[in-house]
Each structure stands twice: as structure tokens, then as C-alpha cells.
Design an enzyme around this catalytic site. Structure first.
Site, mmCIF file in Angstrom:
data_model
loop_
_atom_site.group_PDB
_atom_site.id
_atom_site.type_symbol
_atom_site.label_atom_id
_atom_site.label_comp_id
_atom_site.label_asym_id
_atom_site.label_seq_id
_atom_site.Cartn_x
_atom_site.Cartn_y
_atom_site.Cartn_z
ATOM 1 N N TYR A 56 29.732 10.466 -8.499
ATOM 2 C CA TYR A 56 29.603 10.405 -9.953
ATOM 3 C C TYR A 56 29.817 8.976 -10.448
ATOM 4 C CZ TYR A 56 30.073 15.439 -9.312
ATOM 5 O OH TYR A 56 29.909 16.727 -8.882
ATOM 6 N N HIS A 119 30.198 17.705 -0.302
ATOM 7 C CA HIS A 119 29.337 17.625 -1.481
ATOM 8 C C HIS A 119 27.878 17.907 -1.123
ATOM 9 C CE1 HIS A 119 28.889 15.147 -5.471
ATOM 10 N NE2 HIS A 119 28.313 16.330 -5.534
#
Ligand code: NAD
Length: 333
Positions: A56, A119
Site C-alpha cells: 500500500y 498477500h
């Protein structure tokens, strides 16, 4: 705030989690002071679950969250991820995971995370996740650097396969249980229920589609989804509510989901999302909205390796072409 137990972990988690991807400017520019206030507001009003990842803002979200949580670390459940570092930069090797945790801990200014997740497992071969990545995560668990381990992703098929075979504490899926798409329940939820895994439902606003502002430019769904969402937003306004409130009420009502993970960097959004906890949707409005959404419901797109595709997933290039055609039609009118 309402708290639930996260699967078999014993952790008491707030049913709303703070998704920190917007802190990395994933949805547009962010005022760091406002996002600091949003984090403080969330903690002061009972949110105890914070989700972030090196991906992110290419480490920016972790760096900011680490700064904002200084002195507050012990009040919250902190989770980060490994293996995805950029749009096309993935590494599921044990070596990288072991290096990644050290980098994340440094940015987050802590010496452990409560939950560490692989992830977007759809970009790896399932065998590598099961035989290499998960054993590396378990090693970190033994060392006390992480308390629990989990997997995240978009297509439900690899999440289901890994959850069936491996020993994971949590599964996070995104955009697969909200007003636009409920297919999580067809594929994943039965396994989660059977194994007592903690279920985290991310993107209850379908990555901003289910808001007044509408989807960001990079959203993979076809234009027709956005058009219906705009009509739903108008109907909600006419009923004295908002599309985001209705979407949150819908997602929060799921009995198997422990955490509904919504992305926020603004106090007013955290406040609105907290205020909706414990309220019920207007049943007539909800029925009308679900009827409006029916023609575009459960549209899903391909993410990751082709072998990990869900049945009926659409190629993003096709979606892009559809979007261009829709835009052309609009321009011709
Ligand atoms: P989301 O559906 O939560 O939408 C977030 C967007 O909606 C942001 O632009 C935010 O400003 C806006 N918003 C939030 N509350 C609002 C409100 N009340 N009114 C109007 N707008 C509002 O999508 P998301 O942020 O992608 O998902 C939530 C979190 O889940 C992420 O931040 C991330 O932490 C996590 N996540 C993880 C994965 C993964 O691991 N693969 C994928 C997606 C999301």
C-alpha cells in the site's frame, strides 16, 4: 462497538476493521494530519483491528501507520502482509518473507505483528504457498515475530484450496461479499465454517463503488456496474440514507464474518462507519436495491495466475474494452 471472536484464535476483534491502504494514497492524495486524526478517532471509538501491507503506497502506508500508532501499539491488533510489493512485483519465497517481516516491523515501529498474511495468493502457485510460504510464516510464529498467520486474495478458488489443506488462522477476501457480489458464500464460507477459520471480509464498499463518490479510475469492474451503483446512490438519497451506510449494514450482517474491513483515511468516514454498527437496513429499500443490482450482480474479474481463476471470471482486458465501448456510446449520445 461490537466485538467478535476471530475464528479459533480467541482474539476479540471489533466488527469494523481499519483498512490502511488509503494511508498509502491508493485512492488519491491524502492529508497526513487528517489520516492521523482518523486513526486516533478509530481507536478512541473502539476499533481495535488495523490492516496494512508493504504494497500500500509502496511502503508509505506502513510508514505512516507506524508513526501514528506510536504509544498506542498495545491497544490494537496490528496486521501486515508479505509477498506483494508492487503491481507486478511478487515474491513468495521463504527467504523474502523472512526479510520482509524485519522491514515491516521497522516501518511499523514494533517487534511483532498480531497477524501476518500472505498477500494475494492467486499470484503464486498454490503448492508454493502451501509448501514454502506457509512454513516460513510458521517459523516466524515460533520466533514470536508474528502471533497468527493468514492468507488474502481476490479469486475464491485458491483461497478455498489453501484453507482446506494448510493450517491458517485467517482468510481475507475482498470485493466478494457486499451489495455487488456475494459469491464468497458459494465457494469459501463453507470451508471457513467447517475449519473454524477467522473470516475477514474486505472492501465492503466494493473499493469505493458503493459510495457517493464512485469508483476510482483503476477499478476493474465494467462501467455498467458503476452506472447501477449511481442509480442505487440516488435511491438511497431519496430514502434519506446513503449508499455507503446501506452497503455497510449489508456487509456487517454476515454471521460468519468476524471483521468487515473498510478502507479509510478521513475522520468523517470512520465516524459514519462506526455509527452504522448495530443498526439495521430498511428492508424495503434493501429489497429494491438488490433487485436493481441483479443484472450486474456477481461480476468478477481475473486476478493472478490463470490456473487460479474462478469459474466465470472475466478477463480485465475484455472489461476494459467494454468500458471503452460504453464510453463511446455515451459520447455518441
Ligand atoms: P473499501 O470498499 O473499504 O472502500 C474504501 C474507499 O471508500 C476509500 O476511498 C474510502 O475513503 C471510502 N470510504 C470509506 N468509508 C466511507 C464512507 N462511510 N462513506 C464514503 N466513502 C467511504 O475498499 P478497500 O479500502 O480496498 O478495502 C478495505 C481494506 O481492506 C483496505 O484498506 C486494505 O486494508 C484491505 N484489503 C486487503 C486486500 C488484500 O489483502 N488483498 C485487498 C483489498 C483490501
Amino acid at each position: 462497538m461490537i466485538y467478535k471472536t476471530l475464528g479459533k484464535t480467541g482474539l476479540k476483534v471489533s466488527i469494523i476493521g481499519f483498512g490502511a491502504s488509503p494511508l498509502g494514497a491508493e485512492f488519491g492524495p491524502v492529508d497526513p494530519q487528517e489520516s492521523r486524526r482518523a486513526v486516533n478517532y478509530a481507536i478512541d471509538h473502539g476499533i481495535n483491528y488495523f490492516d496494512v501491507a508493504p504494497y500500500y503506497g509502496r511502503t508509505l502506508a506502513e510508514t505512516r501507520l507506524g508513526e501514528f500508532l506510536e504509544g498506542k501499539r498495545d491497544k490494537i491488533i496490528l496486521t501486515s502482509k508479505a509477498c506483494r510489493y508492487d503491481i507486478t512485483d511478487f515474491d513468495y519465497s521463504a527467504q523474502r518473507i523472512i526479510r520482509s517481516i524485519e522491514e515491516s516491523l521497522k516501518r511499523l515501529r514494533t517487534d511483532y505483528v498480531d497477524l501476518y498474511q500472505i498477500h494475494d495468493v492467486e499470484y503464486a502457485k498454490t503448492e508454493q504457498v502451501i509448501n514454502e510460504a506457509i512454513p516460513a510464516m510458521l517459523k516466524l510464529k515460533q520466533q514470536g515475530k508474528v502471533r497468527l498467520i493468514g492468507i488474502t486474495g481476490y479469486p475464491l478458488t485458491p483461497l478455498k484450496e489453501i484453507a482446506q489443506t494448510a493450517d491458517v488462522d485467517t482468510v481475507l477476501t475482498y470485493c466478494r461479499y457486499n451489495l455487488m457480489d456475494t459469491t464468497m458464500d458459494d465457494i469459501l464460507t463453507p470451508v471457513i465454517r467447517r475449519k473454524g477459520i477467522g473470516l475477514i471480509n474486505a472492501s465492503p464498499l466494493h473499493m469505493r463503488v458503493l459510495t457517493e463518490k464512485g469508483a476510482p479510475h483503476w477499478h476493474p469492474a465494467p462501467e455498467k456496474v458503476f452506472k447501477v451503483a449511481a442509480q442505487v446512490a440516488k435511491l438511497c438519497r431519496q430514502h434519506g440514507t446513503t449508499i455507503s451506510d446501506l452497503a455497510m449494514q449489508f456487509a456487517l450482517a454476515h454471521r460468519d464474518v468476524a471483521i468487515t474491513l473498510v478502507g479509510t483515511s478521513k475522520v468523517r468516514h470512520v465516524e459514519a462507519n462506526i455509527n452504522i454498527v448495530g443498526t439495521q437496513p430498511d428492508p424495503d429499500l434493501l429489497a429494491q436495491v438488490l433487485e436493481m443490482i441483479k443484472p450486474v450482480a456477481n461480476i468478477c474479474w481475473k486476478e493472478g495466475l490463470p490456473e487460479n481463476d474462478d469459474p466465470d471470471a472475466i478477463d480485465k482486458r475484455t472489461l476494459g474494452m467494454e468500458r471503452n465501448e460504453d464510453m463511446q456510446e455515451e459520447a455518441d449520445r
